[in-house]
Design a protein around this motif. Sequence first.
Motif, mmCIF file in Angstrom:
data_model
loop_
_atom_site.group_PDB
_atom_site.id
_atom_site.type_symbol
_atom_site.label_atom_id
_atom_site.label_comp_id
_atom_site.label_asym_id
_atom_site.label_seq_id
_atom_site.Cartn_x
_atom_site.Cartn_y
_atom_site.Cartn_z
ATOM 1 N N LYS A 329 0.740 -0.777 0.150
ATOM 2 C CA LYS A 329 -0.168 0.237 0.025
ATOM 3 C C LYS A 329 0.707 1.248 0.462
ATOM 4 C CE LYS A 329 -1.023 0.748 5.029
ATOM 5 N NZ LYS A 329 -0.448 -0.238 5.755
ATOM 6 N N LYS A 360 -4.140 1.107 -6.461
ATOM 7 C CA LYS A 360 -3.620 1.297 -4.855
ATOM 8 C C LYS A 360 -5.076 0.858 -4.210
ATOM 9 C CE LYS A 360 -1.438 4.425 -2.367
ATOM 10 N NZ LYS A 360 -0.648 4.254 -1.265
ATOM 11 N N SER A 361 -6.471 0.860 -4.228
ATOM 12 C CA SER A 361 -7.349 0.259 -3.625
ATOM 13 C C SER A 361 -7.422 -0.412 -3.121
ATOM 14 C CB SER A 361 -8.544 0.490 -4.673
ATOM 15 O OG SER A 361 -8.584 0.292 -6.183
ATOM 16 N N VAL A 362 -6.520 -1.286 -4.187
ATOM 17 C CA VAL A 362 -6.308 -2.869 -3.905
ATOM 18 C C VAL A 362 -5.449 -3.165 -3.203
ATOM 19 C CG1 VAL A 362 -5.276 -4.890 -5.305
ATOM 20 C CG2 VAL A 362 -6.952 -3.950 -6.768
ATOM 21 N N GLU A 364 -5.026 -1.114 -0.969
ATOM 22 C CA GLU A 364 -4.197 -0.952 0.896
ATOM 23 C C GLU A 364 -5.821 -1.838 1.781
ATOM 24 O OE1 GLU A 364 -7.254 2.682 0.344
ATOM 25 O OE2 GLU A 364 -5.086 3.950 0.486
ATOM 26 N N GLU A 365 -6.126 -2.682 1.178
ATOM 27 C CA GLU A 365 -6.600 -4.126 1.412
ATOM 28 C C GLU A 365 -6.542 -5.524 1.751
ATOM 29 O OE1 GLU A 365 -9.566 -3.131 3.079
ATOM 30 O OE2 GLU A 365 -9.670 -1.203 1.997
ATOM 31 N N SER A 366 -4.439 -5.808 1.029
ATOM 32 C CA SER A 366 -4.474 -6.782 1.048
ATOM 33 C C SER A 366 -2.386 -5.868 1.746
ATOM 34 C CB SER A 366 -3.467 -6.577 -0.678
ATOM 35 O OG SER A 366 -4.351 -6.424 -0.976
ATOM 36 N N ASP A 367 -2.198 -7.012 1.952
ATOM 37 C CA ASP A 367 -0.958 -7.607 2.509
ATOM 38 C C ASP A 367 0.365 -6.781 1.308
ATOM 39 O OD1 ASP A 367 -1.344 -8.431 5.204
ATOM 40 O OD2 ASP A 367 -1.075 -10.221 4.749
ATOM 41 N N GLN A 373 -2.098 -11.257 -8.811
ATOM 42 C CA GLN A 373 -2.993 -9.482 -8.175
ATOM 43 C C GLN A 373 -2.974 -9.332 -9.318
ATOM 44 O OE1 GLN A 373 -1.993 -10.086 -4.311
ATOM 45 N NE2 GLN A 373 -4.252 -9.460 -4.167
#
Length: 390
Positions: A329, A360-362, A364-367, A373
């Motif tokens: 992120k 960025k939106s993905v 923010e929800e991932s490590d 991905q």
Amino acid sequence: MASKVTFYDTTMRDGEQTIGVNFSIEEKIEIAKGLDDYGVAAIEAGFPAASQKDFEEVKRIAEVVDNAKVVGLARMVRNDINAVIEATKDAKHPMIHVFIATSPIHREFKLHMTKEEILEKIKADVTFTKQYMQDIVFSPEDATRTEPDFLVASVQTAIDAGATMINIPDTVGYDTPEEYGEVFENLRQNIIGFDKVGWSTHTHNDLGMATANALAGIEHGATEIQGTINGIGERAGNVDMIEAAAAIHVRHEKFNAETDIVLAQSKAISDIVARATRMPVAGNKPIMGRNAFAHESGIHQDGYLKNPETYEILKPEMVGATASLPLGKLSGSHAVMSKLNSLGYDVTRDDMKAIFPIFKSVAEESDLITDDQLKVIMQVVEEKEMVSYQ
Ligand code: KIV
Ligand code: ZN
């Protein structure tokens, strides 16, 4: 002129004192060969009097090591000394490491010996050993908590009786670098024949100062560093030789010293020891940790891509490691674009205006973002923008 610093490995003796570590003979032989390739001057293969297994292991290692000295540890006890003489007799370069504690607390509570008795023991046992072994390392255990004048007397006695290398253990990892340097300064000023023997550091990491202390010893007259691979050892461990060797290389202008260490073998020997100890190297460990050459934040990635030296003081390939730019992120557009290009996407800085917000939106929800991905993100962008980047 640059001086020479040698390395003395004790992974298989002090390192084996790590809780839960018990090397098999096959593992010890693999480690010994790896250490020989790594360029150490001496390999302390074990404590032959400790058990029949230790004796056999030192004996086997003595037979297979080509270049380094093979050393066995002995207390100042005739049985221990005889066991080392026997176990190392087939080594190309046999060596013995004899030790006795010299600090007040060890004298009073462990040995129940006076200062005079300790000096007599050092004289008698080093003299005895010298009849059979030329190369003798002497350690005054707990040297850093020993009265400075008694430390001088103990070391002088060992040298006069035939010791060829003096090792100064900071047994409980107590000293600061300044204090440890001072111990060597005191010895340098007071030992008669200081330059006729070698001097080694032996530092434990109880307060996290083992590497700094070893290097302080080098700055104050030591010629050798005793340590282990991956810093394994009693309690918090010993100085990690990989860190110390890398520091001498990176800060060449400061230490002005050469070593025989083959830095490129660092990863190979670190992996061998990590496997044999079942102790993976911590991700944030200097030099060998998986994060040591990884950059995730956008500012660092951008600098790294422009010039790796902005954030790296050592080229990872020099120590057998590789750099990485994991995407998360905090990563920036420059690193994401560079990764997409390496995956075969023909994207420009302009294209990143559409791609980066979705990344960025993905993120923010991932490590960390995987290649798979990223491919999905690109499908979404291509459908949305009705373009193809491949
Ligand atoms: O830490 C220490 O004092 C030792 C000695 C045996 C040299 O390992
Ligand atoms: Zn030790």
